[in-house]
Structure formats: structure tokens, C-alpha cells
Design an enzyme around this catalytic site. Structure first.
Site, short mmCIF file in Angstrom:
data_model
loop_
_atom_site.label_atom_id
_atom_site.label_comp_id
_atom_site.label_asym_id
_atom_site.label_seq_id
_atom_site.Cartn_x
_atom_site.Cartn_y
_atom_site.Cartn_z
N ASP A 46 0.85 -1.19 0.00
CA ASP A 46 0.00 0.00 0.00
C ASP A 46 0.88 1.24 0.00
O ASP A 46 1.74 1.41 0.86
CB ASP A 46 -0.91 -0.01 1.22
CG ASP A 46 -2.09 0.95 1.05
OD1 ASP A 46 -3.25 0.54 1.25
OD2 ASP A 46 -1.83 2.12 0.69
N SER A 95 -6.93 4.11 -1.31
CA SER A 95 -6.70 2.65 -1.33
C SER A 95 -7.98 1.88 -1.65
O SER A 95 -7.95 0.84 -2.31
CB SER A 95 -6.16 2.22 0.03
OG SER A 95 -4.94 2.85 0.29
N THR A 148 -7.91 -2.00 1.70
CA THR A 148 -7.45 -2.96 0.69
C THR A 148 -8.02 -4.37 0.90
O THR A 148 -8.68 -4.90 0.01
CB THR A 148 -5.91 -2.98 0.64
OG1 THR A 148 -5.45 -1.64 0.43
CG2 THR A 148 -5.40 -3.89 -0.46
N GLU A 269 -1.33 -7.90 2.06
CA GLU A 269 -1.07 -6.46 1.97
C GLU A 269 0.00 -5.99 2.95
O GLU A 269 -0.12 -6.24 4.15
CB GLU A 269 -2.33 -5.65 2.22
CG GLU A 269 -2.10 -4.15 1.97
CD GLU A 269 -3.10 -3.23 2.61
OE1 GLU A 269 -3.20 -2.09 2.13
OE2 GLU A 269 -3.77 -3.63 3.60
N HIS A 278 2.46 8.62 4.66
CA HIS A 278 1.56 9.73 5.01
C HIS A 278 2.21 10.60 6.08
O HIS A 278 2.03 11.81 6.15
CB HIS A 278 0.24 9.19 5.57
CG HIS A 278 -0.76 8.82 4.52
ND1 HIS A 278 -1.38 9.75 3.71
CD2 HIS A 278 -1.24 7.61 4.13
CE1 HIS A 278 -2.23 9.12 2.90
NE2 HIS A 278 -2.15 7.83 3.12
N ASP A 316 -1.18 0.00 -4.78
CA ASP A 316 -2.46 0.59 -5.15
C ASP A 316 -2.28 2.03 -5.61
O ASP A 316 -3.08 2.56 -6.38
CB ASP A 316 -3.43 0.51 -3.97
CG ASP A 316 -2.81 1.04 -2.68
OD1 ASP A 316 -3.53 1.09 -1.65
OD2 ASP A 316 -1.60 1.36 -2.67
N HIS A 317 -1.19 2.66 -5.16
CA HIS A 317 -0.87 4.05 -5.52
C HIS A 317 0.45 4.38 -4.83
O HIS A 317 0.97 3.56 -4.07
CB HIS A 317 -1.96 5.00 -5.02
CG HIS A 317 -2.21 4.85 -3.56
ND1 HIS A 317 -1.35 5.33 -2.57
CD2 HIS A 317 -3.18 4.18 -2.88
CE1 HIS A 317 -1.82 4.98 -1.39
NE2 HIS A 317 -2.92 4.27 -1.54
N HIS A 410 -1.71 11.03 -1.09
CA HIS A 410 -1.34 10.12 -2.20
C HIS A 410 -0.94 10.94 -3.42
O HIS A 410 -1.30 12.11 -3.54
CB HIS A 410 -2.53 9.22 -2.57
CG HIS A 410 -2.95 8.32 -1.46
ND1 HIS A 410 -4.11 7.59 -1.51
CD2 HIS A 410 -2.38 8.05 -0.26
CE1 HIS A 410 -4.23 6.89 -0.39
NE2 HIS A 410 -3.19 7.16 0.38
#
Ligand SMILES: [Zn+2]
Length: 445
Positions: A46, A95, A148, A269, A278, A316-317, A410
Site C-alpha cells: 500500500d 486505497s 485494501t 497487503e 503519510h 495501489d498508488h 497520495h
């Protein structure tokens, strides 16, 4: 004449042998043939953008050689994927939307779990695998009800509805059976609630319930609920020995699911690469990259032995807009990061709970800090706000290592895709995050 006929016959048999072996090799490297794929292991880092996979290579570099050695991921890189959502408000994904796209093949809005923009439920590849009688599993270092894993196993309008997601994990049946056999991660707070005790209900239905590494390794039942924290698990660098690593959980899940003669689908994950990013916490990011790499290796090693397993790893990003090198400095000092033995969060909570600033910093950061740096943390401590202390410590590490960050959110760039095993080159080149599900649905067909 007789000799010629014999010669043709011999050549034909040699040819047929080589053809079959070629087909077999084609199959093994996964260019053709669905029937050969029994298991699918889908790993998601993630927030694991390209700057993190590259940064991690620097971090793991052997300084004694000029070469920058590859990580476990390198040999399996097959391309990149786009991650954008279908959302009127945002063109950078969260996510939930990205995981829903990867799990169902349909783009949706940020915050959506397993549903589209019309709030229609979308079947996931996990549910399709269960319909085929395969074993199914979800593993995460976050709450197992987090965005997720939830996108593979639940359907709710808003990702925050984690009690409803936990309920869905138990209540939503496929062909009259619970759809998820193995659930390993955090989030006991959403299973043991005032209004409902899902742990009791799972156990009543034959699941084992484990709460630490020891219990997990001493239990081999095919259906298990493992909750190792009220919320997210501690990061690898802060983790105590009774808490399983992502690799421990992935290995335990594979062992259990591999008992199903029809094969299995497993999603693993590395949830907290994103959380650390973050927070612009490069120590936490590298810790979680290492944890994720080890789980990836467990999956690859299993697939190499098994020969009928497709392994997919991606993100996912990306998160944080991280740069390797900053402020015009053509260097990134991973050596600084390696001197830090706990996350800034961990140190901040120790200081917030009364431990001395200088004492805590010297206990966990094996680097002589300047008076100014210590004063920075001392003045943050005087605000009696753990977040301020955490940010002050991150500021020191980011400056000393020349780690750059552009955001605490993100970002929209493509992310890497890694695959191994039969079917693996069906995801090569430039793909979209929805392509994973499309290929997996086809494989399951
Ligand atoms: Zn995030």
C-alpha cells in the site's frame, strides 16, 4: 527407401517430444494455459510508489561494492499500472478505490469498498475463487477490515464502516459457505464489539482463533481468524517477538490454503508503507518495505516449488511524493536511516509518556545529534503533543538523509507490477489496475 522412412519416423518422434516440452515450458512460464494455474497470490504494497522500490534498493545496497544490488522484487518486474479512480471529486486514488479496481475489475470512487458509482455490489476475484471451491485468504498489517483487504471481501458504501465490513466477512456466504477461510491481521476492535462478538461466531462455525505468533504457528487448521492487535500491527522495526511478521502470516496462510485440492486465492497487503509515507517517516517506510519484501519472497519460493501458482505484486498508488535526494543535494544517505532503531512515532510516544528527550534519542538513534537537533525535539516535547514530537524527529532524519517529501497525501503516478509463474506475462507492459481482476476472472473461468 526403408532407411528414409525410418529416418523420417525417428525425426518425427524427436520433434513431437521437443514440441511437448516446449509447450510445458511455455505453460510453466505462464505464457499460455489457464488450466495450469491452481493458486493465485496477490501482494499489494500500500502506497509503494516507484521512488520507494528504488529507495529500498539503495537502502539494501551493499556499500562494499560499486554495484547497486537488486532487491527480491527486481527480477520479476514486468511493467507498470495506472491507478486513477472514477470519481467526480478526485483524480488521485485512495486505497479503497484502487483495491476495488484490482479486486473487481471496475473503477469506482474514493472510499468505495467493492461497489461501483451506482452503489451496485461488484463481485471480487476472491468471491469468484470461492465459487470455484478454492480456498481464500486475506492477510494485512493493518486492520483486516481496512480498505485494501475489505475491497476483496466486502461491499460497503464507505470504507470507514469497518464493523459492517467485519460483519460481511462472516455473514456473506458463497454457495452456503463462509467466503474467507483465512483472515490474519489487526483490528480485533471491530470483531469483539459491544453489539456483536464475531470471534465467538467464527469459532462456533469451526474457525480457530489465534492472537499471537506462537498460537498461529502451533495451529494448522484450514480456517482461521488471527487478530494480533486492536487496530494496526506495530511496524516491523517496533514489533515485539510475539507479533507475527507479514512473512509469518503469509507463510501460515499459504500452508493452510494449500490443503485445498482445488487451489486458492490469497491477498497479502503490506499496509503500513502507506501509513509511514503519510507521516513522511522514511524509517517506517523502509521498515515496512523490508517486511513486504520478505513476504514477497515467501510467495515466490512457494510458487517456485509448486509450479502452479501465479504471483502478482504491485501497489495501489504512491504516497508522500518521496524523493531520493533533496534540496539540491545529489546524495541520499540510507546510512542515516539505518542508525535509527525505532520509528519516530515509537520514540515520540515514549517521550510523551515521560521519558527524557536526550535519553530516548540516544537510545534509539545511533548517530551523534547536534544541540540544535535535540533542542528541536525538546521544544516539541514542551507542547505536550506527541504528533509534534514525532514530526520533529522525522525532520531531523529527513534532513540528515536528504529524503524529500512533497505531500502527506497520495500521488497519481504509475506504480510497478511484478509477476511470476503461469499466466505471469498476461500483466506485462503498461496496464491499468482493473486488468488484474480481468485476467484473474479469466483464469478462474
Ligand atoms: Zn494512504
Amino acid at each position: 527407401m526403408k532407411f528414409l522412412v525410418k529416418w523420417i519416423f525417428v525425426m518425427a518422434s524427436i520433434l513431437s517430444i521437443s514440441l511437448t516440452t516446449a509447450m510445458e515450458t511455455f505453460e510453466a512460464t505462464g505464457i499460455e494455459g489457464n488450466g495450469d494455474i491452481r493458486n493465485i497470490i496477490f501482494l499489494i504494497g500500500d502506497g509503494m510508489g516507484v521512488s520507494f522500490t528504488s529507495g529500498y534498493r539503495y537502502f539494501k545496497d551493499n556499500p562494499a561494492t560499486l554495484e547497486l544490488e537488486s532487491t527480491e522484487f527486481g527480477p520479476y518486474l514486468v511493467g507498470q499500472q495506472t491507478t486513477y479512480p472514477h470519481d467526480q471529486r478526485y483524480n488521485v486514488t485512495d486505497s479503497a478505490a484502487s483495491a476495488t479496481a484490482m479486486a473487481t475489475g471496475v473503477k469506482t470512487y474514493n472510499g468505495a469498498i467493492g461497489i461501483n458509482n451506482n452503489h451496485t455490489k461488484l463481485k471480487s476475484v476472491l468471491e469468484a475463487a470461492k465459487e470455484k471451491g478454492k480456498g481464500t485468504g486475506l492477510v494485512a498489517t493493518a486492520q483486516i477490515t481496512h480498505g485494501t483487504p475489505a475491497a476483496f471481501g466486502a461491499h460497503v458504501v464507505e470504507r470507514k464502516s469497518m464493523s459492517a465490513i467485519a460483519d460481511g466477512y462472516f455473514d456473506d456466504l458463497v454457495n452456503g459457505r463462509h467466503k474467507i477461510d483465512v483472515l490474519l491481521g489487526g483490528g480485533s476492535e471491530w470483531f469483539i464489539r459491544k453489539d456483536r462478538n464475531l470471534v465467538e461466531e467464527f469459532v462456533k462455525d469451526g474457525y480457530s482463533y489465534v492472537t499471537n505468533l506462537n498460537e498461529m504457528t502451533n495451529n494448522d487448521s484450514r480456517q482461521v481468524l488471527g487478530l494480533f492487535a486492536k487496530r494496526g500491527l506495530p511496524k516491523m522495526i517496533d514489533r515485539t517477538e510475539e507479533i507475527p511478521s507479514l512473512a509469518d502470516m503469509a507463510g501460515s496462510a499459504i500452508e493452510r490454503l494449500n490443503k485445498n485440492e482445488k487451489g486458492f486465492f490469497l491477498m497479502v497487503e503490506g499496509s503500513q508503507i502507506d501509513w509511514a509515507a503519510h507521516d513522511n517517516d522514511i524509517v517506517g517506510v523502509m521498515s515496512e518495505m523490508e517486511d513486504f519484501e520478505k513476504a514477497f519472497k515467501v510467495a515466490i519460493d512457494f510458487a517456485k516449488k509448486d509450479g502452479h501458482t501465479l504471483v502478482i505484486a504491485t501497489a495501489d498508488h504512491s504516497t508522500g511524493g518521496f524523493t531520493i535526494g533533496a534540496k539540491g543535494q545529489y546524495n541520499w544517505f540510507s546510512s542515516v536511516i539505518k542508525t535509527v532503531k525505532r520509528t519516530p512515532n515509537y520514540m515520540a510516544s515514549e517521550i510523551f509518556n515521560g521519558a527524557g528527550v536526550e535519553e530516548t534519542l540516544s537510545k534509539y538513534i545511533k548517530l551523534p545529534l547536534t544541540k540544535a537537533e535535540i533542542r528541536l525535539v525538546e521544544s516539541a516535547a514542551r507542547t505536550q503533543n506527541a504528533k509534534n514530537i514525532d514530526n520533529a524527529i522525522e525532520e531531523i532524519i529527513n534532513s540528515r538523509s536528504f529524503s524529500g517529501w512533497t505531500t502527506r497525501g497520495h500521488t497519481g503516478e504509475d506504480v510497478n507490477v511484478y509477476t511470476y509463474g503461469p499466466g505471469s506475462d498476461r500483466l506485462k507492459g503498461q496496464i491499468d489496475n482493473t486488468d488484474h481482476a480481468k485476467v484473474i476472472f479469466d483464469i478462474l473461468k
